[in-house]
Design an enzyme around this catalytic site. Structure first.
Site, PDB file in Angstrom:
ATOM      1  N   ASP A   1     -11.076 -10.828   9.939  1.00 33.35           N
ATOM      2  CA  ASP A   1     -10.860  -9.646   9.102  1.00 33.35           C
ATOM      3  C   ASP A   1     -12.180  -8.921   8.841  1.00 33.35           C
ATOM      4  OD1 ASP A   1      -9.122  -8.156   6.893  1.00 33.35           O
ATOM      5  OD2 ASP A   1     -10.986  -8.787   5.935  1.00 33.35           O
TER       6      ASP A   1
ATOM      7  N   VAL B   1       0.831  -1.207   0.000  1.00 33.10           N
ATOM      8  CA  VAL B   1       0.000   0.000   0.000  1.00 33.10           C
ATOM      9  C   VAL B   1       0.860   1.249   0.000  1.00 33.10           C
ATOM     10  CG1 VAL B   1      -1.734   1.304   1.274  1.00 33.10           C
ATOM     11  CG2 VAL B   1      -1.922  -1.186   1.107  1.00 33.10           C
TER      12      VAL B   1
ATOM     13  N   GLY C   1     -11.309  -1.778   0.689  1.00 28.30           N
ATOM     14  CA  GLY C   1     -10.329  -1.325  -0.288  1.00 28.30           C
ATOM     15  C   GLY C   1     -10.696  -0.041  -0.994  1.00 28.30           C
TER      16      GLY C   1
ATOM     17  N   LYS D   1      -7.297  -1.347   9.680  1.00 33.11           N
ATOM     18  CA  LYS D   1      -8.585  -1.790  10.222  1.00 33.11           C
ATOM     19  C   LYS D   1      -8.461  -2.378  11.617  1.00 33.11           C
ATOM     20  CE  LYS D   1      -8.237  -6.035   7.475  1.00 33.11           C
ATOM     21  NZ  LYS D   1      -7.197  -5.541   6.553  1.00 33.11           N
TER      22      LYS D   1
ATOM     23  N   LYS E   1     -13.750  -5.002  10.096  1.00 33.98           N
ATOM     24  CA  LYS E   1     -14.388  -4.045   9.195  1.00 33.98           C
ATOM     25  C   LYS E   1     -15.828  -3.768   9.621  1.00 33.98           C
ATOM     26  CE  LYS E   1     -11.559  -5.792   5.387  1.00 33.98           C
ATOM     27  NZ  LYS E   1     -11.554  -6.639   4.176  1.00 33.98           N
TER      28      LYS E   1
ATOM     29  N   GLU F   1     -10.676   5.702   4.745  1.00 37.46           N
ATOM     30  CA  GLU F   1     -11.482   5.051   3.704  1.00 37.46           C
ATOM     31  C   GLU F   1     -10.961   3.660   3.357  1.00 37.46           C
ATOM     32  OE1 GLU F   1     -14.385   4.210   1.869  1.00 37.46           O
ATOM     33  OE2 GLU F   1     -14.426   6.404   1.986  1.00 37.46           O
TER      34      GLU F   1
ATOM     35  N   GLY G   1      -6.052  -5.381  -2.307  1.00 41.19           N
ATOM     36  CA  GLY G   1      -4.994  -5.197  -3.294  1.00 41.19           C
ATOM     37  C   GLY G   1      -4.307  -3.858  -3.114  1.00 41.19           C
TER      38      GLY G   1
ATOM     39  N   GLY H   1      -2.572 -16.600  -4.791  1.00 37.49           N
ATOM     40  CA  GLY H   1      -2.286 -15.388  -4.044  1.00 37.49           C
ATOM     41  C   GLY H   1      -3.504 -14.698  -3.457  1.00 37.49           C
TER      42      GLY H   1
ATOM     43  N   ARG I   1      11.392  -0.429   7.874  1.00 36.91           N
ATOM     44  CA  ARG I   1      12.178  -1.211   8.829  1.00 36.91           C
ATOM     45  C   ARG I   1      13.578  -1.490   8.312  1.00 36.91           C
ATOM     46  NH1 ARG I   1       7.886  -5.911  10.799  1.00 36.91           N
ATOM     47  NH2 ARG I   1       6.414  -4.512  11.876  1.00 36.91           N
TER      48      ARG I   1
END
Length: 445
Positions: A219, A27, A147, A118, A223, A142, A322, A205, A58
Protein backbone atom coordinates in the site's frame (compact mmCIF):
# COMPACT_ATOMS: atom_id res chain seq x y z
CA UNK A 1 -34.80 1.49 -5.70
CA UNK A 2 -35.53 2.05 -9.36
CA UNK A 3 -32.74 1.93 -11.92
CA UNK A 4 -34.43 4.62 -14.02
CA UNK A 5 -32.66 7.97 -14.35
CA UNK A 6 -34.53 10.95 -12.86
CA UNK A 7 -35.38 13.72 -15.29
CA UNK A 8 -33.05 16.69 -15.27
CA UNK A 9 -34.57 19.91 -14.02
CA UNK A 10 -34.28 22.25 -16.99
CA UNK A 11 -34.92 25.20 -14.69
CA UNK A 12 -31.75 24.49 -12.73
CA UNK A 13 -29.26 27.33 -12.69
CA UNK A 14 -26.51 27.11 -15.33
CA UNK A 15 -23.80 26.94 -12.68
CA UNK A 16 -25.09 23.68 -11.26
CA UNK A 17 -22.52 20.89 -11.61
CA UNK A 18 -24.00 17.41 -11.51
CA UNK A 19 -21.82 14.66 -10.17
CA UNK A 20 -21.78 11.00 -11.14
CA UNK A 21 -20.30 8.80 -8.42
CA UNK A 22 -18.93 5.36 -9.24
CA UNK A 23 -19.19 3.32 -6.06
CA UNK A 24 -21.02 4.01 -2.80
CA UNK A 25 -18.88 2.36 -0.13
CA UNK A 26 -17.16 4.14 2.73
CA UNK A 27 -15.68 6.89 0.57
CA UNK A 28 -18.47 7.21 -1.98
CA UNK A 29 -21.16 7.27 0.70
CA UNK A 30 -19.29 9.83 2.79
CA UNK A 31 -18.86 12.00 -0.31
CA UNK A 32 -22.60 11.92 -1.04
CA UNK A 33 -23.25 13.14 2.52
CA UNK A 34 -20.61 15.88 2.18
CA UNK A 35 -22.17 17.17 -1.04
CA UNK A 36 -25.57 17.31 0.66
CA UNK A 37 -24.32 19.13 3.75
CA UNK A 38 -21.83 21.47 2.06
CA UNK A 39 -23.65 22.38 -1.14
CA UNK A 40 -25.00 25.66 0.25
CA UNK A 41 -21.61 26.73 1.59
CA UNK A 42 -19.89 25.96 -1.72
CA UNK A 43 -22.54 27.89 -3.63
CA UNK A 44 -22.12 30.92 -1.38
CA UNK A 45 -18.35 30.91 -1.76
CA UNK A 46 -17.89 30.16 -5.46
CA UNK A 47 -21.30 30.41 -7.11
CA UNK A 48 -21.51 26.75 -8.09
CA UNK A 49 -24.25 24.39 -6.98
CA UNK A 50 -23.09 20.79 -6.56
CA UNK A 51 -25.59 17.96 -6.94
CA UNK A 52 -25.22 14.20 -6.96
CA UNK A 53 -27.05 13.14 -10.11
CA UNK A 54 -26.16 9.45 -10.47
CA UNK A 55 -24.49 6.81 -8.29
CA UNK A 56 -23.48 3.43 -9.67
CA UNK A 57 -23.35 0.42 -7.35
CA UNK A 58 -23.05 -3.34 -7.73
CA UNK A 59 -26.12 -4.15 -5.64
CA UNK A 60 -29.15 -1.86 -5.68
CA UNK A 61 -30.80 -3.59 -2.73
CA UNK A 62 -27.85 -3.38 -0.31
CA UNK A 63 -28.43 -1.42 2.91
CA UNK A 64 -26.82 2.05 2.77
CA UNK A 65 -26.62 4.94 5.20
CA UNK A 66 -26.98 7.59 2.49
CA UNK A 67 -30.24 9.26 1.52
CA UNK A 68 -30.72 9.38 -2.24
CA UNK A 69 -33.84 10.09 -4.34
CA UNK A 70 -35.37 7.23 -6.29
CA UNK A 71 -33.66 6.71 -9.60
CA UNK A 72 -30.24 8.06 -8.61
CA UNK A 73 -28.79 4.60 -7.96
CA UNK A 74 -27.92 2.43 -10.94
CA UNK A 75 -25.86 -0.63 -11.79
CA UNK A 76 -24.74 0.91 -15.07
CA UNK A 77 -21.37 2.61 -14.50
CA UNK A 78 -20.84 3.19 -18.22
CA UNK A 79 -24.24 4.85 -18.33
CA UNK A 80 -23.14 7.24 -15.57
CA UNK A 81 -19.96 8.39 -17.33
CA UNK A 82 -21.72 8.82 -20.68
CA UNK A 83 -24.88 10.46 -19.31
CA UNK A 84 -25.17 14.00 -20.74
CA UNK A 85 -26.74 15.10 -17.46
CA UNK A 86 -23.56 14.19 -15.55
CA UNK A 87 -20.93 16.93 -15.67
CA UNK A 88 -18.21 15.49 -13.40
CA UNK A 89 -17.31 11.92 -12.42
CA UNK A 90 -15.96 10.63 -9.10
CA UNK A 91 -14.39 7.16 -9.27
CA UNK A 92 -14.59 5.37 -5.92
CA UNK A 93 -14.70 1.71 -6.93
CA UNK A 94 -10.98 0.91 -6.67
CA UNK A 95 -8.85 -1.59 -8.57
CA UNK A 96 -7.49 -1.21 -12.07
CA UNK A 97 -10.38 -2.43 -14.22
CA UNK A 98 -13.06 -1.36 -14.86
CA UNK A 99 -11.92 1.88 -13.17
CA UNK A 100 -9.28 2.63 -15.82
CA UNK A 101 -11.71 2.22 -18.71
CA UNK A 102 -14.42 4.25 -16.99
CA UNK A 103 -12.05 7.14 -16.28
CA UNK A 104 -10.82 7.17 -19.89
CA UNK A 105 -14.43 7.08 -21.09
CA UNK A 106 -15.42 9.98 -18.85
CA UNK A 107 -12.49 12.08 -20.05
CA UNK A 108 -13.34 11.26 -23.66
CA UNK A 109 -16.82 12.65 -22.97
CA UNK A 110 -15.22 15.88 -21.74
CA UNK A 111 -15.88 15.28 -18.05
CA UNK A 112 -13.35 15.96 -15.30
CA UNK A 113 -12.62 13.04 -13.01
CA UNK A 114 -11.77 12.82 -9.32
CA UNK A 115 -10.37 9.56 -7.97
CA UNK A 116 -8.91 8.11 -4.78
CA UNK A 117 -7.59 5.02 -6.57
CA UNK A 118 -3.93 4.63 -5.60
CA UNK A 119 -3.54 1.19 -7.19
CA UNK A 120 -4.70 2.50 -10.55
CA UNK A 121 -2.59 5.66 -10.49
CA UNK A 122 0.50 3.79 -9.31
CA UNK A 123 0.27 1.49 -12.32
CA UNK A 124 -1.46 3.47 -15.08
CA UNK A 125 -1.05 7.08 -13.96
CA UNK A 126 0.97 8.34 -16.93
CA UNK A 127 -1.67 7.11 -19.38
CA UNK A 128 -4.50 8.73 -17.44
CA UNK A 129 -2.69 12.04 -16.90
CA UNK A 130 -1.99 12.23 -20.65
CA UNK A 131 -5.64 11.47 -21.46
CA UNK A 132 -6.79 14.23 -19.11
CA UNK A 133 -4.45 16.75 -20.74
CA UNK A 134 -5.61 15.68 -24.22
CA UNK A 135 -9.23 16.19 -23.16
CA UNK A 136 -8.47 19.50 -21.45
CA UNK A 137 -10.11 18.26 -18.28
CA UNK A 138 -9.01 17.67 -14.68
CA UNK A 139 -7.90 14.36 -13.28
CA UNK A 140 -7.52 15.06 -9.57
CA UNK A 141 -6.42 12.51 -6.98
CA UNK A 142 -5.65 14.16 -3.63
CA UNK A 143 -7.29 11.33 -1.70
CA UNK A 144 -5.13 8.64 -3.32
CA UNK A 145 -2.23 9.47 -0.98
CA UNK A 146 -2.44 10.10 2.78
CA UNK A 147 -6.22 10.49 3.01
CA UNK A 148 -7.19 13.98 4.12
CA UNK A 149 -3.64 15.41 4.07
CA UNK A 150 -3.28 17.83 1.11
CA UNK A 151 0.16 16.61 0.05
CA UNK A 152 -0.64 16.03 -3.63
CA UNK A 153 -2.03 19.52 -4.10
CA UNK A 154 1.12 20.94 -2.52
CA UNK A 155 3.37 18.92 -4.83
CA UNK A 156 1.30 19.70 -7.93
CA UNK A 157 0.82 23.40 -7.25
CA UNK A 158 2.60 25.14 -4.37
CA UNK A 159 5.87 23.21 -4.80
CA UNK A 160 5.68 22.73 -8.56
CA UNK A 161 8.79 24.85 -9.16
CA UNK A 162 10.65 23.76 -6.03
CA UNK A 163 13.79 21.64 -6.59
CA UNK A 164 12.63 18.83 -4.32
CA UNK A 165 15.38 16.50 -3.16
CA UNK A 166 13.51 14.14 -0.88
CA UNK A 167 10.01 13.26 0.24
CA UNK A 168 9.87 11.00 3.26
CA UNK A 169 6.89 9.99 5.26
CA UNK A 170 4.62 7.69 7.21
CA UNK A 171 2.03 6.91 4.56
CA UNK A 172 0.30 3.86 5.97
CA UNK A 173 -1.77 4.21 9.12
CA UNK A 174 -2.10 0.49 9.86
CA UNK A 175 1.63 -0.08 10.18
CA UNK A 176 2.13 3.10 12.16
CA UNK A 177 -0.57 1.97 14.61
CA UNK A 178 1.09 -1.44 15.02
CA UNK A 179 4.58 -0.02 15.51
CA UNK A 180 3.26 2.57 17.98
CA UNK A 181 1.60 -0.13 20.10
CA UNK A 182 4.68 -2.38 19.92
CA UNK A 183 6.85 0.54 21.04
CA UNK A 184 4.51 1.44 23.90
CA UNK A 185 4.58 -2.18 25.09
CA UNK A 186 8.39 -2.33 24.97
CA UNK A 187 8.78 0.94 26.86
CA UNK A 188 6.36 -0.36 29.50
CA UNK A 189 8.55 -3.43 30.01
CA UNK A 190 6.65 -5.83 27.75
CA UNK A 191 7.75 -7.83 24.73
CA UNK A 192 6.15 -5.77 21.96
CA UNK A 193 5.11 -8.92 20.08
CA UNK A 194 4.23 -8.27 16.44
CA UNK A 195 1.64 -11.04 16.04
CA UNK A 196 -0.26 -10.05 19.18
CA UNK A 197 -0.24 -6.37 18.19
CA UNK A 198 -1.46 -7.17 14.68
CA UNK A 199 -4.34 -9.16 16.18
CA UNK A 200 -5.22 -6.15 18.34
CA UNK A 201 -5.15 -3.86 15.29
CA UNK A 202 -7.48 -6.23 13.44
CA UNK A 203 -9.89 -6.41 16.38
CA UNK A 204 -10.04 -2.59 16.49
CA UNK A 205 -10.57 -2.28 12.75
CA UNK A 206 -7.17 -0.73 12.00
CA UNK A 207 -5.99 -3.75 10.02
CA UNK A 208 -7.79 -5.87 7.43
CA UNK A 209 -8.45 -9.57 7.92
CA UNK A 210 -5.75 -10.08 5.27
CA UNK A 211 -3.27 -7.33 6.22
CA UNK A 212 -0.64 -8.19 3.60
CA UNK A 213 -1.01 -5.04 1.50
CA UNK A 214 -0.40 -2.87 4.56
CA UNK A 215 2.10 -4.77 6.67
CA UNK A 216 4.32 -5.85 3.75
CA UNK A 217 4.54 -2.33 2.33
CA UNK A 218 2.52 -2.71 -0.90
CA UNK A 219 0.00 0.00 0.00
CA UNK A 220 2.75 2.45 0.95
CA UNK A 221 4.66 1.47 -2.19
CA UNK A 222 1.75 2.49 -4.43
CA UNK A 223 1.53 5.86 -2.68
CA UNK A 224 5.30 6.34 -2.96
CA UNK A 225 5.10 5.81 -6.73
CA UNK A 226 2.40 8.48 -7.05
CA UNK A 227 4.38 10.91 -4.89
CA UNK A 228 7.54 10.35 -6.94
CA UNK A 229 5.71 11.03 -10.19
CA UNK A 230 4.24 14.28 -8.90
CA UNK A 231 7.36 15.46 -7.08
CA UNK A 232 9.87 14.80 -9.86
CA UNK A 233 7.77 14.79 -13.05
CA UNK A 234 8.97 11.24 -13.73
CA UNK A 235 7.04 8.16 -14.78
CA UNK A 236 7.35 6.00 -11.69
CA UNK A 237 5.14 2.92 -11.32
CA UNK A 238 4.55 0.62 -8.38
CA UNK A 239 6.92 -1.99 -9.80
CA UNK A 240 9.78 0.52 -9.51
CA UNK A 241 9.38 0.71 -5.73
CA UNK A 242 11.51 -1.40 -3.40
CA UNK A 243 9.50 -2.47 -0.38
CA UNK A 244 9.93 -4.30 2.91
CA UNK A 245 7.22 -4.62 5.52
CA UNK A 246 7.12 -4.66 9.30
CA UNK A 247 6.29 -8.33 9.91
CA UNK A 248 9.90 -9.13 10.90
CA UNK A 249 10.37 -6.16 13.23
CA UNK A 250 10.86 -7.40 16.79
CA UNK A 251 10.39 -5.88 20.18
CA UNK A 252 14.12 -6.41 20.83
CA UNK A 253 15.00 -4.21 17.85
CA UNK A 254 12.58 -1.53 19.01
CA UNK A 255 14.21 -1.63 22.46
CA UNK A 256 17.69 -1.26 20.99
CA UNK A 257 16.54 1.62 18.80
CA UNK A 258 15.02 3.42 21.78
CA UNK A 259 18.15 2.97 23.89
CA UNK A 260 20.22 4.51 21.08
CA UNK A 261 17.85 7.47 20.64
CA UNK A 262 15.64 6.24 17.78
CA UNK A 263 12.17 4.89 17.11
CA UNK A 264 11.13 2.46 14.37
CA UNK A 265 8.74 3.61 11.64
CA UNK A 266 7.70 2.24 8.26
CA UNK A 267 8.73 5.00 5.85
CA UNK A 268 8.21 5.76 2.23
CA UNK A 269 11.37 7.47 0.97
CA UNK A 270 11.50 9.19 -2.42
CA UNK A 271 14.78 10.80 -3.44
CA UNK A 272 16.37 12.31 -6.53
CA UNK A 273 20.09 12.64 -7.12
CA UNK A 274 20.60 16.23 -8.38
CA UNK A 275 23.62 15.21 -10.44
CA UNK A 276 22.55 11.96 -12.11
CA UNK A 277 18.77 12.68 -11.93
CA UNK A 278 18.30 9.09 -10.77
CA UNK A 279 15.21 8.51 -8.64
CA UNK A 280 15.19 6.17 -5.65
CA UNK A 281 11.80 5.06 -4.36
CA UNK A 282 11.61 2.64 -1.45
CA UNK A 283 9.46 1.57 1.49
CA UNK A 284 10.97 -0.13 4.53
CA UNK A 285 11.19 0.03 8.32
CA UNK A 286 13.71 2.63 9.47
CA UNK A 287 15.18 4.01 12.66
CA UNK A 288 14.16 7.65 12.99
CA UNK A 289 15.93 9.95 15.50
CA UNK A 290 13.63 10.75 18.41
CA UNK A 291 14.12 14.49 17.77
CA UNK A 292 12.84 14.19 14.20
CA UNK A 293 9.21 15.37 13.69
CA UNK A 294 8.23 12.00 12.20
CA UNK A 295 9.17 10.27 15.45
CA UNK A 296 6.19 11.89 17.20
CA UNK A 297 3.61 10.70 14.65
CA UNK A 298 1.63 8.05 16.52
CA UNK A 299 -1.15 5.54 16.02
CA UNK A 300 -2.92 5.65 12.64
CA UNK A 301 -1.85 9.19 11.75
CA UNK A 302 0.20 9.92 8.62
CA UNK A 303 2.85 12.56 8.01
CA UNK A 304 4.89 13.51 4.96
CA UNK A 305 8.18 15.39 5.20
CA UNK A 306 9.25 17.32 2.07
CA UNK A 307 12.77 18.66 1.60
CA UNK A 308 13.68 21.17 -1.10
CA UNK A 309 16.56 23.43 -2.01
CA UNK A 310 14.66 26.66 -1.33
CA UNK A 311 11.66 25.73 0.82
CA UNK A 312 13.94 23.72 3.13
CA UNK A 313 11.80 21.29 5.18
CA UNK A 314 8.01 21.08 5.32
CA UNK A 315 5.80 18.56 7.09
CA UNK A 316 2.19 17.65 6.36
CA UNK A 317 0.34 15.81 9.13
CA UNK A 318 -3.13 14.37 9.62
CA UNK A 319 -5.40 11.37 9.30
CA UNK A 320 -4.25 9.29 6.36
CA UNK A 321 -7.21 6.95 6.05
CA UNK A 322 -10.88 6.50 6.87
CA UNK A 323 -14.05 7.32 5.00
CA UNK A 324 -14.50 10.86 6.31
CA UNK A 325 -10.93 12.19 5.83
CA UNK A 326 -10.67 10.56 2.40
CA UNK A 327 -14.06 11.91 1.36
CA UNK A 328 -12.97 15.37 2.49
CA UNK A 329 -10.01 15.21 0.12
CA UNK A 330 -12.25 13.94 -2.68
CA UNK A 331 -14.72 16.74 -2.02
CA UNK A 332 -11.99 19.36 -2.20
CA UNK A 333 -10.99 17.99 -5.59
CA UNK A 334 -14.63 18.02 -6.71
CA UNK A 335 -14.91 21.73 -5.88
CA UNK A 336 -11.67 22.49 -7.73
CA UNK A 337 -12.74 20.46 -10.76
CA UNK A 338 -16.19 22.11 -10.81
CA UNK A 339 -14.65 25.59 -10.74
CA UNK A 340 -12.22 24.69 -13.51
CA UNK A 341 -15.04 23.20 -15.57
CA UNK A 342 -17.03 26.41 -15.27
CA UNK A 343 -13.97 28.40 -16.38
CA UNK A 344 -13.13 25.88 -19.16
CA UNK A 345 -9.66 25.22 -17.79
CA UNK A 346 -7.91 22.39 -16.01
CA UNK A 347 -4.91 21.62 -13.87
CA UNK A 348 -2.12 19.40 -15.09
CA UNK A 349 0.62 17.34 -13.54
CA UNK A 350 2.80 18.49 -16.44
CA UNK A 351 4.92 16.63 -18.96
CA UNK A 352 6.42 13.43 -17.56
CA UNK A 353 9.80 12.05 -18.51
CA UNK A 354 10.98 8.47 -18.25
CA UNK A 355 12.42 7.86 -14.80
CA UNK A 356 15.89 6.43 -14.28
CA UNK A 357 15.41 4.29 -11.19
CA UNK A 358 18.32 3.79 -8.82
CA UNK A 359 18.23 0.17 -7.57
CA UNK A 360 18.17 -0.39 -3.83
CA UNK A 361 21.65 -1.98 -4.04
CA UNK A 362 23.07 1.37 -5.12
CA UNK A 363 21.54 3.44 -2.32
CA UNK A 364 23.41 4.42 0.84
CA UNK A 365 22.35 4.60 4.47
CA UNK A 366 23.48 3.85 7.98
CA UNK A 367 22.39 0.43 9.27
CA UNK A 368 21.60 -1.26 12.56
CA UNK A 369 22.47 -4.96 12.76
CA UNK A 370 22.24 -7.29 15.74
CA UNK A 371 24.10 -10.64 15.96
CA UNK A 372 23.68 -13.50 18.41
CA UNK A 373 27.20 -14.82 18.89
CA UNK A 374 29.24 -17.33 20.87
CA UNK A 375 30.85 -15.72 23.91
CA UNK A 376 34.47 -16.69 23.28
CA UNK A 377 37.77 -14.96 22.56
CA UNK A 378 38.22 -13.57 19.06
CA UNK A 379 34.53 -13.23 18.20
CA UNK A 380 34.53 -9.44 17.95
CA UNK A 381 37.69 -9.51 15.84
CA UNK A 382 36.20 -12.07 13.45
CA UNK A 383 32.94 -10.17 13.07
CA UNK A 384 34.46 -6.73 12.59
CA UNK A 385 36.85 -8.22 10.08
CA UNK A 386 33.88 -9.15 7.89
CA UNK A 387 32.59 -5.58 8.02
CA UNK A 388 36.03 -4.24 7.11
CA UNK A 389 36.41 -6.73 4.29
CA UNK A 390 33.37 -5.25 2.55
CA UNK A 391 34.31 -1.65 3.22
CA UNK A 392 31.58 -1.11 5.82
CA UNK A 393 32.74 1.19 8.63
CA UNK A 394 31.30 0.68 12.12
CA UNK A 395 30.09 3.77 14.03
CA UNK A 396 28.75 2.05 17.17
CA UNK A 397 29.54 -1.42 18.53
CA UNK A 398 28.03 -2.79 21.74
CA UNK A 399 27.75 -6.14 23.48
CA UNK A 400 24.63 -7.20 25.34
CA UNK A 401 24.68 -10.13 27.76
CA UNK A 402 27.19 -12.94 28.23
CA UNK A 403 27.50 -16.66 27.64
CA UNK A 404 24.81 -18.17 25.38
CA UNK A 405 22.84 -14.90 25.44
CA UNK A 406 25.69 -12.77 24.10
CA UNK A 407 24.60 -10.33 21.42
CA UNK A 408 26.57 -7.79 19.41
CA UNK A 409 24.85 -4.65 18.14
CA UNK A 410 26.37 -2.51 15.41
CA UNK A 411 25.44 0.77 13.75
CA UNK A 412 27.44 1.48 10.62
CA UNK A 413 28.52 4.70 9.05
CA UNK A 414 26.82 5.46 5.74
CA UNK A 415 27.44 2.47 3.49
CA UNK A 416 26.33 1.07 0.15
CA UNK A 417 23.38 -1.31 0.40
CA UNK A 418 25.12 -3.94 -1.71
CA UNK A 419 28.17 -3.88 0.60
CA UNK A 420 26.01 -4.25 3.71
CA UNK A 421 24.03 -7.13 2.21
CA UNK A 422 27.29 -8.88 1.27
CA UNK A 423 28.47 -8.39 4.86
CA UNK A 424 25.28 -9.98 6.21
CA UNK A 425 25.62 -12.97 3.89
CA UNK A 426 29.18 -13.61 5.03
CA UNK A 427 28.29 -13.15 8.70
CA UNK A 428 25.63 -15.85 8.39
CA UNK A 429 28.38 -18.27 7.40
CA UNK A 430 30.64 -17.54 10.38
CA UNK A 431 30.84 -20.39 12.90
CA UNK A 432 30.81 -17.96 15.85
CA UNK A 433 27.58 -16.27 14.67
CA UNK A 434 24.48 -18.15 15.85
CA UNK A 435 21.91 -15.79 14.35
CA UNK A 436 21.81 -12.61 12.28
CA UNK A 437 18.96 -10.33 13.33
CA UNK A 438 16.96 -7.96 11.20
CA UNK A 439 18.65 -5.16 9.31
CA UNK A 440 17.25 -1.69 10.00
CA UNK A 441 18.26 1.34 7.97
CA UNK A 442 18.90 4.55 9.89
CA UNK A 443 17.40 7.80 8.65
CA UNK A 444 19.35 10.97 9.44
CA UNK A 445 17.82 13.82 11.41
Amino acid sequence: MSDERPDRDDSARPDTVRIGVLGCGNVGGALVDLVATQADAVERRCGIRLEVARVSVRNLSAQRDVDLPDGVLTRDSHGVVSDPDVDLVVEAIGGIEPARGLILEALAHGKPVVTANKELLANCGAELYAAADAAGRDLLFEAAVAGGIPIMRALRESLYGEPITRVMGIINGTTNFILTKMTDAVLAGGEGDYAATLAEAQALGYAERDPTADVEGYDAGAKAAIIATAAFGAKVVQGDVYHEGISRVTGAEIAIADRLGYCVKLLGIIERDPTSEEVSVRVHPAMVPLQHPLANVRDSFNAVFVEGDFADSLMFFGRGAGGAPTASAVFGDVVDAARNLRNDTHGSIGALHDAVIRPIDETEAEYLLGLDVADQPGVLHAVTGVFAGHGVSIRVAEQEGNGPDARLVFITHSALESAVQATVRELRGLEVVRNVGGLLRVVGG
